[in-house]
Design a protein around this motif. Structure first.
Motif, PDB file in Angstrom:
ATOM      1  N   ALA A   1       0.831  -1.208   0.000  1.00 44.86           N
ATOM      2  CA  ALA A   1       0.000   0.000   0.000  1.00 44.86           C
ATOM      3  C   ALA A   1       0.867   1.259   0.000  1.00 44.86           C
ATOM      4  CB  ALA A   1      -0.931  -0.009   1.215  1.00 44.86           C
ATOM      5  N   LEU A   2       1.959   1.239   0.762  1.00 47.12           N
ATOM      6  CA  LEU A   2       2.872   2.384   0.780  1.00 47.12           C
ATOM      7  C   LEU A   2       3.524   2.579  -0.583  1.00 47.12           C
ATOM      8  CD1 LEU A   2       4.369   1.696   4.294  1.00 47.12           C
ATOM      9  CD2 LEU A   2       3.293   3.867   3.623  1.00 47.12           C
TER      10      LEU A   2
ATOM     11  N   GLY B   1       3.706   5.662  -3.172  1.00 45.52           N
ATOM     12  CA  GLY B   1       5.027   6.277  -3.256  1.00 45.52           C
ATOM     13  C   GLY B   1       5.455   6.920  -1.949  1.00 45.52           C
ATOM     14  N   TRP B   2       4.984   6.353  -0.839  1.00 43.38           N
ATOM     15  CA  TRP B   2       5.241   6.930   0.483  1.00 43.38           C
ATOM     16  C   TRP B   2       6.262   6.125   1.263  1.00 43.38           C
ATOM     17  CZ3 TRP B   2      -0.334   7.987   2.676  1.00 43.38           C
ATOM     18  CH2 TRP B   2      -0.920   9.027   1.938  1.00 43.38           C
ATOM     19  N   LEU B   3       6.901   6.805   2.212  1.00 45.61           N
ATOM     20  CA  LEU B   3       7.812   6.182   3.160  1.00 45.61           C
ATOM     21  C   LEU B   3       7.180   6.168   4.546  1.00 45.61           C
ATOM     22  CD1 LEU B   3      11.190   7.877   2.176  1.00 45.61           C
ATOM     23  CD2 LEU B   3      10.512   5.506   1.736  1.00 45.61           C
TER      24      LEU B   3
ATOM     25  N   ALA C   1       9.188  -6.145  12.109  1.00 46.34           N
ATOM     26  CA  ALA C   1       8.243  -6.800  11.206  1.00 46.34           C
ATOM     27  C   ALA C   1       8.357  -6.229   9.796  1.00 46.34           C
ATOM     28  CB  ALA C   1       6.817  -6.648  11.733  1.00 46.34           C
ATOM     29  N   VAL C   2       8.467  -4.919   9.714  1.00 42.89           N
ATOM     30  CA  VAL C   2       8.566  -4.251   8.421  1.00 42.89           C
ATOM     31  C   VAL C   2       9.835  -4.685   7.683  1.00 42.89           C
ATOM     32  CG1 VAL C   2       9.051  -1.957   7.450  1.00 42.89           C
ATOM     33  CG2 VAL C   2       7.116  -2.281   9.015  1.00 42.89           C
ATOM     34  N   THR C   3      10.937  -4.776   8.411  1.00 43.55           N
ATOM     35  CA  THR C   3      12.201  -5.112   7.745  1.00 43.55           C
ATOM     36  C   THR C   3      12.360  -6.614   7.496  1.00 43.55           C
ATOM     37  OG1 THR C   3      13.392  -5.073   9.869  1.00 43.55           O
ATOM     38  CG2 THR C   3      13.391  -3.042   8.545  1.00 43.55           C
ATOM     39  N   GLU C   4      11.405  -7.411   7.960  1.00 46.02           N
ATOM     40  CA  GLU C   4      11.359  -8.823   7.576  1.00 46.02           C
ATOM     41  C   GLU C   4      10.934  -8.974   6.118  1.00 46.02           C
ATOM     42  OE1 GLU C   4      11.974 -11.845   9.102  1.00 46.02           O
ATOM     43  OE2 GLU C   4      12.820 -10.781  10.808  1.00 46.02           O
ATOM     44  N   VAL C   5      10.298  -7.945   5.588  1.00 45.48           N
ATOM     45  CA  VAL C   5       9.787  -7.967   4.219  1.00 45.48           C
ATOM     46  C   VAL C   5      10.914  -7.571   3.264  1.00 45.48           C
ATOM     47  CG1 VAL C   5       8.081  -7.007   2.627  1.00 45.48           C
ATOM     48  CG2 VAL C   5       7.476  -7.361   5.041  1.00 45.48           C
ATOM     49  N   ALA C   6      11.255  -8.465   2.361  1.00 42.33           N
ATOM     50  CA  ALA C   6      12.282  -8.164   1.370  1.00 42.33           C
ATOM     51  C   ALA C   6      11.882  -6.944   0.548  1.00 42.33           C
ATOM     52  CB  ALA C   6      12.502  -9.369   0.453  1.00 42.33           C
TER      53      ALA C   6
ATOM     54  N   SER D   1      11.837  -3.850   1.685  1.00 42.16           N
ATOM     55  CA  SER D   1      11.190  -2.810   2.502  1.00 42.16           C
ATOM     56  C   SER D   1      11.946  -1.485   2.484  1.00 42.16           C
ATOM     57  CB  SER D   1      10.989  -3.293   3.941  1.00 42.16           C
ATOM     58  OG  SER D   1      12.219  -3.671   4.519  1.00 42.16           O
ATOM     59  N   SER D   2      13.196  -1.489   2.054  1.00 41.86           N
ATOM     60  CA  SER D   2      13.930  -0.221   1.981  1.00 41.86           C
ATOM     61  C   SER D   2      13.293   0.731   0.971  1.00 41.86           C
ATOM     62  CB  SER D   2      15.402  -0.456   1.628  1.00 41.86           C
ATOM     63  OG  SER D   2      15.512  -1.106   0.379  1.00 41.86           O
ATOM     64  N   ALA D   3      12.444   0.216   0.111  1.00 36.40           N
ATOM     65  CA  ALA D   3      11.744   1.067  -0.854  1.00 36.40           C
ATOM     66  C   ALA D   3      10.630   1.872  -0.212  1.00 36.40           C
ATOM     67  CB  ALA D   3      11.176   0.213  -1.988  1.00 36.40           C
TER      68      ALA D   3
END
Length: 161
Positions: free
Chosen positions: A14-15, A19-21, A36-41, A43-45
């Motif tokens: 959704a982010l 185009g949001w951070l 949890a967020v950084t478990e997602v490959a 996620s740096s985007a």
């Protein structure tokens, strides 16, 4: 944990669509939302940074939560959660912030705020939403439920933005 990572992945999609951070500001969850967020490959985007502000001094120093707000309402309050989320956005490159502050236990309860009380904030631009929940279980259970709820709220907030 899989449910939480699935929520984080959904939030990430959704982010990215917008185009949001994202920035996080966490107390009682100790960085659990950011984890949890950084478990997602990838996620740096869509994940900018996370603040773990366990002490009142760090909430004030890093997130610009007014000391008077903490003194009036307590660190575990919707008012402080909202200010934390706003501070996360203001202190980062993020477009949206999520915050958690609460009493995971086993101690720390005060009148009107039992163990399991967690306050949440979600902020974007000039809109901030807050919520207070009381979760059951031990320290780990409270923290896991809080992380999941923070991400669920983020998804609701993104749907409305």
């Amino acid at each position: 944990m899989k449910e939480i990572v699935d929520l984080a992945a959904r939030a990430g999609r959704a982010l990215q669509e917008k185009g949001w951070l994202l920035a996080t500001a966490e107390s009682c969850t100790g960085g659990g939302v950011a984890q949890a967020v950084t478990e997602v490959a990838g996620s740096s985007a869509w994940f900018d940074c996370g603040f773990v502000t366990y002490s009142n001094a760090s909430k004030t120093g890093l997130l610009n939560v007014p000391p008077a707000l903490i003194a009036q309402f307590g660190a575990v309050s919707e008012e402080v959660a909202g200010a934390m989320a706003e501070g996360a956005v203001a202190g980062s490159n993020a477009h949206i912030g999520v915050s958690t502050t609460g009493i995971a236990g086993p101690g720390g309860a005060v009148p009107g705020k039992p163990v399991g009380t967690v306050c949440f904030g979600w902020a974007i631009a000039d809109r901030t939403f807050t919520e207070r929940r009381i979760f059951a279980g031990d320290r780990q259970a409270v923290r896991e439920q809080a992380v999941a709820h923070a991400l669920q709220g983020l998804l609701r907030f993104l749907d409305q933005a």
